[in-house]
Design an enzyme around this catalytic site. Structure first.
Site: not given
Lengths: 672, 547
Positions: A293, A367, A512
């Protein structure tokens, strides 16, 4: 050396217990020595010579030494298991009857079943493995990880898993139990470090077959000597033949093989990694593709603001000030880095002005920013989010800003656009913050080493391909997978495996888990979810994804140690022949004494010296088999040449010196 | 020209010829076993025998076909030999039943141990439709097995390893027949006889009568060497002037023995798609061959005082150097033809010939058997040392796991086990012990040599030993059969297991098998395995005699 002596003596009781032939049958080579020793014991009683007794004693010692090696290796794990066991002795649990809202009852931790919900408060020990379903708590996991800093566990997300035996330091959580009693993580750890769950690995089995075949060949070679010598007259004595046989069969590697395997697992444990099987450790050595990763492994976890580009012809100082203002409320490392960057360039670094209102980051707006008292609104976010906001307020993102964003992306950076909407005005972009991924120091060298070892590294990232490519180039990885979804990861692993390459990866999230299970070596982070830990075949207690590289090294070291000691063991035989054959046959054909190149004192001393060397070499190699052959990443050819030189050539030469040295002492014995 | 310079010239010419020919021949062999088309004559054979040349066999089916073919061959040859007094052109040739069994097994196993005198034991009919046919097909069987190992390494996830009948047919039709034809013509031109004349009876200088047989010698001689068979038309084998008249034919015969075994590494390299792999194996074979040639030649030249060295048992036509060259080549190729008497060699010289066989006939070994033997050693070398690079051992991307190492290790130890058990048993049996001519260590060497020769399918004899007796006939026949077919069965299983594996793509991290280092490793493993197994026996035989 003294510490070896100490541990050897400490391991003696266990070693003597292992003299039981029922135990030795599992290591055929040592079992043959046992049969030989039993035979010479009987012969010594009838013979009674010092020579016969000496050989007998040293044959028994050979077996004891072999057992010591195994006992020491197992003993290391036992100590660790002992401390783990302490964590689960007195646990009781506060179970909630009928789920999360029910009443409490106190039960023994051993009575918990999967699905039970327990409540754990500050100062209590978590009674079993499970997932937090309600609340947040700081947990001391030092019992498992050895790390004293507490960690946060909370319901939902990837940090919900808790391990039985760890203790809650603050707050109160509800935990849903996921493991059956006796099968908890700690239970598995105990059986792993104790070696109880150890099964022979594929390479170990194959090597074992070779050792058995070699033993059979030597049985034949030695067994036919009495027949072959008939033509010359007197066959050699049985004790001599037995001594030769024990010298020739691969006792050294036979004795150390299981210790090497246990020590390999133990080395992982010392790195705070738990392998669920020896097979996984071996597979780590065979890995040819590493999926790493990006964030946290290749780059530092946090991106840093590197510069702020002014766009739309604004004033530089004002742009910087507004960018800083928009980040003051942003407590993420990225936000803080913007503040730090601007503080370094501007003199005027005021706090949030009065009346200003923080606008936090939300998943909807994507944002963050600030609304000033005069109605000015400042926003900061990804270009797509800001563009949407601009459109809503009647503005637009100019192409020049998009071009600026692209250019930052292609440099491996992440662009954040800062936009301002004056009171009753049209919003416009005023600057672009260049957030930079910082590649961890030393990574490029490590990837170069991996490449030399024939291992390909693939960087996995959620970034766009442009950014990913730039970071991949900077870090020196071989390939990258951009905008990766769990499905992409899975596809990549399958594709690598189809090509015959073994894949290693790390992961912590539940999503995962399938990829962790599919990978040949799947290292789950201890901070990760139970699902991830269940799916992987190793757990890293430190939750350090970089450790995958160390794990590969440990796997290789295990295989190298096995190969090196096998080569050494077989190469040793040449010298032993040169010691024993002249001693055995010179009475028949005096000319053969010319083969006595070591000039050993007498036939008896030669044979006894060879037997003693054969026993002592096991003790001498115990530290090496426990520590592993030193492994430095290098090209295979260089590695092979070096190890062949040390263990092949060294294996031929060492016994000549050793046997001669022992003979110098043995010849002082009476009757030699 | 002095003996040494003639010898060096011969070695130089031989090396040059093999070096030149092995490239096109190796490439040709690769084509033969991979081409998609059948020749017209092959199509005819397949039609008559009902073989589907497009079908493929699993290793088990392949092994059954090979075993059945060999069993039928033994029975056919046995029947022929037993019946020969009643067949045309008998000329009084006959063999006892146990000798016939020995002969039948011997020729089918590519050993060609001859427990009979060529002239008296086999009539022209037996020689031509019995022995010569086996000279072709037994060599083709070896070739076929070698090909299955290569296929095992190159195929990925495959259930089949080829078609035995196709491999056998192509080996005979496309390789052995044309090459033997050319070889026979060359030998004929060199002076080897080829006739069906009746025996001449002449009066020797000493006034005694001697019967001189003719026969179809050149044609049999060519395949005798080319197929690494070694069974001579005459008892004196290649020392007989009709089989091997001069230094030139001597050179040609040695060349014929070496040419296919030394070309097969090239074939291997081409078929696995990496010629360097072939060079590594070639280097291994050539190193052992050259090393043993040096030992034997040195031993023979220094064996006796006087300028000529040890001339006992050596033909004056060839001299010491060329005889040593022939002896080294014949024992290292599993041929077993002789142009001098190995019994008369010095202890080290004869011991060297013995060691060549004991190594397992891999330097370069018999047709096909040399390559598959070498590849098994490569697997052992990869396994023992390969772990030292920190990877599960692999050969050309195929993992050497439990099954592979079991099969490879067993295939390697079958012959040594047969030799030691056979020699030991024979020494324990009075009737066999009585067959030994010499006393002391040389006597042991005689017996050891016989069993080593049989179990490794060489067929060269040390003489001295009177092997013509039921006990030795049958035990040696057993050693030949087991020494040939047990390793073949194990190796076919190995080929099947390798073929079934997926070929691993990335091999950068595993041990390189194309480097000089690996060649050295293979030599080391071969020497170590042989040394560790045979050192006690060698110490009691040749070494005790030499020291």
């Amino acid at each position: 050396m003294t510490s070896l002596l100490g541990t050897s003596i400490a391991a003696m009781p266990a070693a003597l217990r292992k003299l039981d032939p029922r135990h030795l049958v599992h290591t055929p080579v040592i079992f043959v020595v046992w049969v030989c020793a039993a035979l010479t014991t009987v012969l010594s009683i009838t013979d009674g010579s010092l020579f016969a007794w000496s050989v007998t004693v040293w044959l028994w010692l050979t077996i004891v030494f072999a057992n010591i090696a195994e006992a020491i290796a197992e003993g290391r794990g036992k100590a660790q298991a002992q401390s783990l066991r302490r964590t689960r002795t007195t646990a009781t649990a506060r179970r909630l009857i009928g789920g999360a809202d029910g009443a409490e009852e106190v039960v023994a931790a051993a009575d918990l079943r999967p699905g039970d919900v327990v409540v754990v408060e500050a100062g209590e020990v978590i009674p079993g493995d499970g997932d937090v379903i309600d609340g947040v708590a700081t947990v001391d996991e030092s019992a498992v990880t050895g790390e004293s800093a507490p960690v946060v566990r909370e319901a939902g997300g990837d940090r919900c898993a808790v391990t039985g035996g760890t203790s809650v330091l603050s707050d109160r959580i509800l935990v849903e139990i996921t493991s059956r009693p006796g099968e908890t993580f700690i239970d598995r750890m105990i059986s792993l470090v104790e070696g109880a769950a150890r099964q022979k690995t594929p390479n170990e089995i194959a090597l074992g077959v070779l050792l058995v075949v070699l033993t059979l060949v030597f049985l034949l070679a030695v067994g036919t000597i009495p027949l072959l010598t008939r033509i010359a007259g007197h066959p050699p004595t049985v004790i001599t033949l037995v001594a030769l046989l024990v010298c020739l069969i691969p006792t050294t590697i036979g004795a150390l093989l299981s210790a090497i395997g246990i020590a390999g697992m133990d080395r992982l444990v010392q790195h705070n990694v738990l392998a669920m099987s020896g097979r996984a450790v071996e597979a780590a050595g065979d890995v040819s593709t590493l999926l790493l990763d990006k964030t946290g492994t290749i780059t530092l976890g946090n991106r840093q603001a590197a510069r702020i580009v002014v766009v739309g012809g604004g004033d530089s100082a004002q742009t910087h000030a507004l960018a800083r203002l928009s980040s003051l409320a942003d407590l993420t490392p990225e936000g803080r880095s913007v503040v730090t960057l601007v503080d370094g360039t501007l003199q005027d670094t005021a706090d949030l002005p009065d009346g200003a209102r923080e606008v936090p980051f939300t998943a909807q707006t994507r944002m963050s920013g600030v609304d000033l008292a005069d109605g000015t609104r400042v926003r900061k976010g990804a270009s797509s989010a800001v563009a949407k906001w601009l459109r809503e307020t009647g503005g637009a993102l100019p192409d020049s800003v998009l071009a600026q964003c692209d250019s930052i992306s292609s440099d491996g950076g992440t662009p954040l656009v800062v936009a301002v909407q004056p009171p009753r005005g049209c919003a416009s972009a005023i600057g672009v913050i260049h957030l930079k991924d910082v590649v961890k120091p030393g990574m490029t060298e490590r990837f170069n080493q991996l490449r030399m070892m024939g291992i390909r590294t693939v960087m996995i990232t959620g970034d766009n391909p442009l950014t990913a490519k730039a970071i991949a180039a900077e870090a020196g990885v071989d390939d990258f997978l951009a905008e990766a979804t769990p499905e992409d990861k899975m596809r990549l692993i399958r594709q690598e495996q189809q090509g015959g390459r073994m894949v290693a990866m790390t992961g912590d999230g539940t999503n995962d888990a399938p990829a962790l299970a599919q990978a040949d070596v799947g290292v789950a982070m201890n901070t990760g979810t139970s699902a991830a830990k269940e799916a992987g075949n190793m757990v890293d207690l430190d939750s350090d994804p970089t450790k995958l590289i160390d794990i590969v090294g440990i796997g290789k070291q295990l295989l190298i140690t096995r190969g090196a000691l096998t080569t050494f063991s077989i190469a040793n035989d040449l010298a032993k022949y040169f010691a024993v054959i002249p001693a055995m046959f010179a009475p028949l054909y005096p000319g053969l004494s010319r083969l006595n190149v070591m000039q050993l004192h007498s036939p008896q001393s030669a044979i006894l010296s060879a037997v003693i060397f054969n026993a002592l070499i096991i003790i001498a190699l115990i530290p090496l088999s426990l520590k592993g052959v030193r492994y430095r990443p290098a090209g295979v050819e260089a590695l092979l040449r070096r190890n062949l030189f040390i263990f092949g050539l060294g294996g031929v030469i060492a016994p000549f010196i050793g046997i001669k040295a022992i003979d110098l002492i043995v010849q002082l014995l009476p009757g030699m | 020209m002095s003996d040494a310079s003639a010898g060096l010239l011969t070695i130089g010419l031989l090396a040059a010829a093999v070096a030149v020919v092995h490239v096109p021949l190796g490439n040709y062999l690769a084509w033969v076993f991979t081409s998609e088309r059948d020749l017209r004559v092959e199509r005819a054979i397949y039609r008559v025998t009902g073989i589907n040349s497009r079908s493929e066999q699993s290793w088990r089916t392949y092994a059954v076909a090979l075993g059945a073919f060999s069993a039928v061959s033994v029975l056919w040859l046995l029947a022929l030999v037993v019946a020969q007094p009643h067949l045309p052109l008998a000329r009084g040739a006959e063999q006892s039943l146990t000798t016939a069994v020995n002969t039948a097994v011997s020729f089918v196993t590519n050993t060609n141990w001859q427990d009979y005198a060529g002239e008296d034991g086999a009539s022209p009919v037996v020689q031509t439709i019995g022995l010569t046919i086996q000279n072709f097909v037994s060599a083709a069987v070896g070739l076929a097995v070698a090909l299955t190992v290569i296929r095992g390494l190159t195929r990925s996830g495959a259930r089949t390893i080829g078609n035995f009948w196709v491999d056998l047919t192509r080996g005979v039709v496309r390789v052995l027949l044309p090459l033997a034809f050319v070889g026979a013509l060359v030998l004929l031109a060199g002076g080897v006889i080829e006739n069906l004349n009746a025996a001449h009876t002449i009066t020797t200088i000493a006034g005694r009568h001697q019967t001189i047989q003719g026969g179809l010698v050149a044609s049999q001689e060519a395949i005798k060497e080319l197929g690494t068979n070694g069974g001579g038309y005459f008892n004196a084998n290649s020392a007989h002037p009709f089989e091997n008249p001069n230094a030139v034919t001597n050179l040609i015969e040695i060349f014929l023995m070496l040419v296919i075994p030394f070309s097969l590494p090239r074939t291997y390299g081409r078929l696995v798609g990496d010629r360097r792999q072939g060079y590594a194996v070639l280097g291994f074979m050539a190193t052992l061959w050259t090393g043993m040639l040096a030992v034997i030649t040195w031993a023979q030249v220094h064996a006796a005082s006087g300028p000529l060295g040890a001339m006992e048992g050596v033909e004056v036509r060839f001299g010491v150097w060329n005889s040593a060259l022939f002896a080294n080549s014949t024992t290292s190729t599993s041929t077993g033809a002789v142009d001098s008497l190995h019994e008369s060699y010095s202890a080290i010289g004869g011991g060297g010939a013995l060691v060549n066989m004991a190594v397992g006939e891999v330097s370069p070994g018999g047709v096909g058997s040399g390559l598959y033997g070498a590849l098994v050693l490569a697997i052992l070398a990869v396994f023992i040392a390969g772990l030292m690079v920190g990877r599960t051992p692999q050969l050309l991307g195929k993992t050497i796991g439990r099954k592979e190492i079991t099969l490879a290790a067993l295939a390697t130890v079958v012959s040594p086990a047969l030799v030691l058990i056979g020699t030991g048993t024979a020494l324990a049996v009075p009737v066999a012990r009585g067959a030994i001519l010499a006393h002391g260590p040389h006597g042991l060497t005689e017996l050891l040599y016989a069993f080593t020769s049989a179990a490794n399918n060489n067929g060269s004899a040390f003489a001295g030993l009177s092997a013509t007796q039921p006990f030795l006939n049958l035990t040696l026949a057993a050693a030949m059969a087991l020494g040939r077919f047990v390793p073949i069965a194990l190796i076919l299983a190995l080929a099947g297991s390798l073929a079934a594996q997926r070929r691993q793509g990335s091999t950068e991290g595993s041990m390189p098998t194309h480097t000089p280092l690996f060649t050295g490793l293979m030599v080391g493993v071969a020497v170590l395995v042989t040394g560790l197994t045979f050192l006690p026996a060698l110490a009691l035989g040749p070494l005790a005699e030499a020291l």
